[in-house]
Design an enzyme around this catalytic site. Structure first.
Site, mmCIF file in Angstrom:
data_model
loop_
_atom_site.group_PDB
_atom_site.id
_atom_site.type_symbol
_atom_site.label_atom_id
_atom_site.label_comp_id
_atom_site.label_asym_id
_atom_site.label_seq_id
_atom_site.Cartn_x
_atom_site.Cartn_y
_atom_site.Cartn_z
ATOM 1 C CG ASP A 85 0.503 20.530 -0.266
ATOM 2 O OD1 ASP A 85 -0.126 20.058 0.703
ATOM 3 O OD2 ASP A 85 1.314 19.863 -0.933
ATOM 4 C CD GLU A 148 -0.104 14.288 -0.181
ATOM 5 O OE1 GLU A 148 -0.035 13.066 -0.415
ATOM 6 O OE2 GLU A 148 -0.459 15.113 -1.036
#
Length: 458
Positions: A85, A148
């Site tokens: 991500d 994250e």
């Protein structure tokens, strides 16, 4: 053929794969039943898992929250923890942020350095290790995280579902030589209700753009009568970084500061603190006066928590840092959000209760809080020494572990430390426009990671 040559022959394929991965805009989106962090994040995870399967690795998708690729045999497992991500692209790019553009030996794109490039380097390092046929006694698992940047809930889900904990490993989501200490991070929101009173009435007060950034701007709008405006003139001179605008119904105060990351607020100049210090000189009354006085005197421009009595310190990671990152208020309430980080050998109990007690005694309520514990692994720990030796051998540079005020993905799972991809002296480029990774450094990371995996799993 040695391991280095197995890595080097992956260069073209590695670069092409990274370009493809960058082209998937894996910014967190709307949660769906089968896509907890949005469809594009899931698309990126599935793409990388397919790449890993095509390499011959065992792959697992953990309910679309995260996935992993695994190689080798053995009772114990070594992990490499990366994330797919990315933060939104923002503005200011000179190239397509999702184009995977190559220019002057660099690959550009959101996630190139944080963390898609290092993830791809790790995957091809594992492929090189597989093709080399070197014998190992442990399994190696590359964990592909997908959350994250917005909370690391992916790894909490992995652990909740019985995900195996590694005996050792690293996340390529920090810097070299190795980060063995990360301060504990507390984000706290305090709110106080206000009863309007006095000749100066608050209309609105705002400051800051993000909790973990020392704010560059803050302002407050007030209403008052003409006589009160006249009385203020003596206060409106020689105030550094303060701008006053007299309005038809009152006045506005603007404060200027300098942005800095929340882990190093001392490098900036907090505009919220500057504003509050000035407002504390005004003839405010009642709840507003009390709240402004408390915040100005207990925090103000301080970044150590000294006036709150929480200025903790240790030799490993140095002092506690405190950043008043966001503030908003109107005539009925005032809310402030604080990001503070305590030293690696200290704890939540050493600072948070004392902080909370003082805010509560002033009439504030703590309405929200998040906490990430500190991380510290003794530098004599065997796997840490292994990582340091590999770095020294591959770079020729002396390697000593470092402690930081920021937090990395290492906190998401036990027995992990941050290891690269940033080399000492590299410019900061993650989360910025024109994020990039040099192809040569992509390869250098792959070389280091291949050797590190091998040594940890041998």
């Amino acid at each position: 053929m040695n391991l280095e040559k197995y890595v080097e022959r992956q260069r073209d394929e590695m670069v092409s794969t990274l370009q493809d991965v960058i082209r998937i805009k894996s910014v967190r989106g709307e949660a769906k039943e089968d896509a907890p962090y949005g469809q594009e994040v899931l698309d990126c995870l599935n793409h990388v898992l397919k790449v890993a399967r095509d390499m011959g690795f065992k792959t697992v998708n953990v309910d679309n929250y995260m996935g992993y690729a695994e190689y080798g045999q053995g009772e114990d497992m070594v992990a490499v923890l990366g994330h797919l991500d990315v933060v939104p692209e923002g503005t200011g790019w000179s190239v397509d942020p999702y184009g995977g553009v190559i220019k002057e030996g660099n690959i550009y794109g959101r996630g190139a350095i944080d963390d898609k490039g290092p993830v791809v380097a790790s995957l091809y390092a594992l492929k090189a290790l597989k093709e080399s046929g070197l014998a190992m006694g442990k399994r190696i698992r590359i964990l592909f995280g997908t959350n994250e940047e917005t909370g690391s809930e992916d790894m909490k889900y992995y652990l909740k579902k019985g995900g195996e904990v590694p005996v050792s490993g690293f996340t390529p989501d920090g810097e070299y030589p190795v980060i063995n200490g990360e301060k504990g991070i507390i984000n706290a929101t305090f709110k106080k209700n206000l009863t309007p009173s006095g000749k100066i009435g608050l209309i609105k007060m705002e400051g800051g753009t993000a909790l973990n950034v020392a704010p560059a701007n803050a302002y407050a709008e007030f209403i008052c009568d003409e006589k009160t405006k006249g009385d203020l003139k003596n206060l409106l001179v020689d105030e550094e970084d303060i701008e006053i605008e007299i309005t038809e119904g009152g006045f506005t105060v603007k404060a200027k500061g300098k942005e800095a990351h929340g882990s190093t607020p001392e490098k900036g100049k907090n505009a919220i603190g500057r504003l509050l210090i000035f407002l504390n000189k005004l003839p405010l009354e009642g709840d507003l006066k009390s709240a402004v006085k408390f915040l100005a005197e207990k925090i103000g421009m301080e970044t150590t928590g000294k006036s709150l009595g929480i200025d903790l310190y240790d030799e490993i990671s140095k002092g506690l840092t405190l950043n008043m990152g966001l503030m908003s208020a109107d005539e009925n309430s005032l809310e402030v959000k604080i990001n503070y980080r305590y030293p690696v050998t200290k704890s939540y109990e050493d600072c948070a209760p004392k902080m909370d007690e003082q805010f509560i005694s002033e009439g504030f309520e703590k309405t929200a809080e998040t906490h990430k514990k500190s991380l510290y692994i003794d530098e004599d720990t065997e796997f840490l020494q292994t990582l340091l030796r590999v770095y020294e051998e591959k770079t020729g540079n002396e390697a000593k572990p470092v402690s930081i005020g920021g937090g990395t993905y290492a906190k998401a799972i036990p027995n992990i430390v941050a290891y690269g991809p940033i080399f000492p002296g590299d410019e900061v480029r993650e989360h910025l426009p024109d994020e990039f990774i040099e192809i040569d450094k992509l390869m250098a990371n792959a070389q280091i990671y291949a050797e590190a995996m091998y040594r940890l799993a041998k």
